[in-house]
Write a protein that holds these residues in place. Sequence first.
Motif, PDB file in Angstrom:
ATOM      1  N   GLN A  34       0.932  -1.325  -0.062  1.00  0.00           N
ATOM      2  CA  GLN A  34       0.074   0.132   0.071  1.00  0.00           C
ATOM      3  C   GLN A  34       0.964   1.268  -0.154  1.00  0.00           C
ATOM      4  O   GLN A  34       0.476   2.273  -0.694  1.00  0.00           O
ATOM      5  CB  GLN A  34      -0.995   0.349   1.131  1.00  0.00           C
ATOM      6  CG  GLN A  34      -1.918   1.273   1.142  1.00  0.00           C
ATOM      7  CD  GLN A  34      -3.005   1.213  -0.036  1.00  0.00           C
ATOM      8  OE1 GLN A  34      -3.730   0.114  -0.226  1.00  0.00           O
ATOM      9  NE2 GLN A  34      -3.011   2.240  -0.533  1.00  0.00           N
ATOM     10  N   ARG A  41       1.072   6.756  -7.085  1.00  0.00           N
ATOM     11  CA  ARG A  41      -0.001   7.615  -7.403  1.00  0.00           C
ATOM     12  C   ARG A  41       0.548   9.082  -7.379  1.00  0.00           C
ATOM     13  O   ARG A  41       0.167  10.046  -8.063  1.00  0.00           O
ATOM     14  CB  ARG A  41      -1.065   7.411  -6.206  1.00  0.00           C
ATOM     15  CG  ARG A  41      -2.083   6.343  -6.383  1.00  0.00           C
ATOM     16  CD  ARG A  41      -3.087   6.243  -5.445  1.00  0.00           C
ATOM     17  NE  ARG A  41      -3.722   5.206  -5.278  1.00  0.00           N
ATOM     18  CZ  ARG A  41      -4.261   4.656  -4.432  1.00  0.00           C
ATOM     19  NH1 ARG A  41      -4.096   5.191  -3.117  1.00  0.00           N
ATOM     20  NH2 ARG A  41      -5.089   3.694  -4.456  1.00  0.00           N
ATOM     21  N   ASP A  64      -4.503  -6.308 -12.873  1.00  0.00           N
ATOM     22  CA  ASP A  64      -5.772  -6.220 -12.288  1.00  0.00           C
ATOM     23  C   ASP A  64      -6.796  -7.334 -12.641  1.00  0.00           C
ATOM     24  O   ASP A  64      -7.822  -7.251 -12.357  1.00  0.00           O
ATOM     25  CB  ASP A  64      -6.373  -4.833 -12.717  1.00  0.00           C
ATOM     26  CG  ASP A  64      -6.487  -4.511 -14.315  1.00  0.00           C
ATOM     27  OD1 ASP A  64      -5.791  -4.921 -15.110  1.00  0.00           O
ATOM     28  OD2 ASP A  64      -7.153  -3.547 -14.460  1.00  0.00           O
ATOM     29  N   PRO A  71      -7.553  -5.571  -3.944  1.00  0.00           N
ATOM     30  CA  PRO A  71      -7.709  -4.403  -4.374  1.00  0.00           C
ATOM     31  C   PRO A  71      -6.685  -3.231  -4.584  1.00  0.00           C
ATOM     32  O   PRO A  71      -6.717  -2.589  -5.539  1.00  0.00           O
ATOM     33  CB  PRO A  71      -8.826  -3.762  -3.218  1.00  0.00           C
ATOM     34  CG  PRO A  71      -9.346  -5.023  -2.757  1.00  0.00           C
ATOM     35  CD  PRO A  71      -8.345  -6.026  -2.819  1.00  0.00           C
ATOM     36  N   GLU A  75      -5.620  -1.589  -8.250  1.00  0.00           N
ATOM     37  CA  GLU A  75      -5.107  -0.039  -8.275  1.00  0.00           C
ATOM     38  C   GLU A  75      -3.858   0.051  -8.665  1.00  0.00           C
ATOM     39  O   GLU A  75      -3.575   0.995  -9.671  1.00  0.00           O
ATOM     40  CB  GLU A  75      -5.575   0.569  -7.068  1.00  0.00           C
ATOM     41  CG  GLU A  75      -5.289   2.026  -6.993  1.00  0.00           C
ATOM     42  CD  GLU A  75      -6.215   2.987  -7.932  1.00  0.00           C
ATOM     43  OE1 GLU A  75      -5.630   3.925  -8.349  1.00  0.00           O
ATOM     44  OE2 GLU A  75      -7.238   2.418  -8.106  1.00  0.00           O
ATOM     45  N   ARG A  78      -3.798  -0.450 -12.591  1.00  0.00           N
ATOM     46  CA  ARG A  78      -4.359   0.795 -13.436  1.00  0.00           C
ATOM     47  C   ARG A  78      -3.845   2.085 -13.394  1.00  0.00           C
ATOM     48  O   ARG A  78      -3.518   2.740 -14.569  1.00  0.00           O
ATOM     49  CB  ARG A  78      -6.020   0.958 -12.800  1.00  0.00           C
ATOM     50  CG  ARG A  78      -6.956  -0.067 -12.861  1.00  0.00           C
ATOM     51  CD  ARG A  78      -8.308  -0.049 -12.216  1.00  0.00           C
ATOM     52  NE  ARG A  78      -9.080  -1.330 -12.539  1.00  0.00           N
ATOM     53  CZ  ARG A  78      -9.977  -1.640 -11.879  1.00  0.00           C
ATOM     54  NH1 ARG A  78     -10.574  -0.635 -11.075  1.00  0.00           N
ATOM     55  NH2 ARG A  78     -10.921  -2.305 -12.294  1.00  0.00           N
ATOM     56  N   ASN A  79      -3.174   2.197 -12.265  1.00  0.00           N
ATOM     57  CA  ASN A  79      -2.339   3.346 -12.047  1.00  0.00           C
ATOM     58  C   ASN A  79      -1.075   3.151 -12.925  1.00  0.00           C
ATOM     59  O   ASN A  79      -0.516   4.218 -13.513  1.00  0.00           O
ATOM     60  CB  ASN A  79      -1.738   3.600 -10.586  1.00  0.00           C
ATOM     61  CG  ASN A  79      -0.993   4.857 -10.554  1.00  0.00           C
ATOM     62  OD1 ASN A  79      -1.501   6.124 -10.336  1.00  0.00           O
ATOM     63  ND2 ASN A  79       0.510   4.508 -10.284  1.00  0.00           N
TER      64      ASN A  79
END
Length: 187
Positions: A34, A41, A64, A71, A75, A78-79
């Motif tokens: 995380q 990000r 993904d 989750p 993410e 996708r990022n």
Amino acid sequence: MRKLIYGINVTLDGYIAAPGDDIGWSAPSDELFQWWLDRERAIGLSLYGRKLWETMSAYWPTGDQRPDATPAEIEFARNWRDTPKVVFSSTIDRVDWNTRLVTGDAVAEITRLKAEDGGPMGIGGATLAGAAMRAGLIDEYELATHPVLVGGGTPFSTALDSWVNLSLVETRTFPGGVVLTRYETTR
């Protein structure tokens, strides 16, 4: 002017990969994953050397879509696809997924990119990061030090022409004994 950040998992004895490019020792806890996701990000442009590009592009474009993807992994994938990327290589001739290929002088191009407006840039890959280190282009180092000794492999740092003075800006401990240290370059 953009900030250039070198963030990497590293062994206690200073390697980013064990012999044979083995990174099996670096599996992150959910909390560390995380942290890396949050860091990614915040990056406006990712700079990759060839080997790291090949590793990342072999997995994350469809990471993904795996049935067991968490989750955070969804993410991250996708990022990763959405973040603009530059790959530096003279041996590949094609890149995908919001990526531009540079085959010429990496230091000159990184210098040019740093002079632009925009969010921070992340740099990865031992050879590319080493060239940026030697040129004095890295503004921040983020090391996730894993409690393992591998005895050899790809070193975190390349030989430098002169010292690089750093200031500690953060320390944090993650599950499994991984210690994050963040340093800013003192100029």
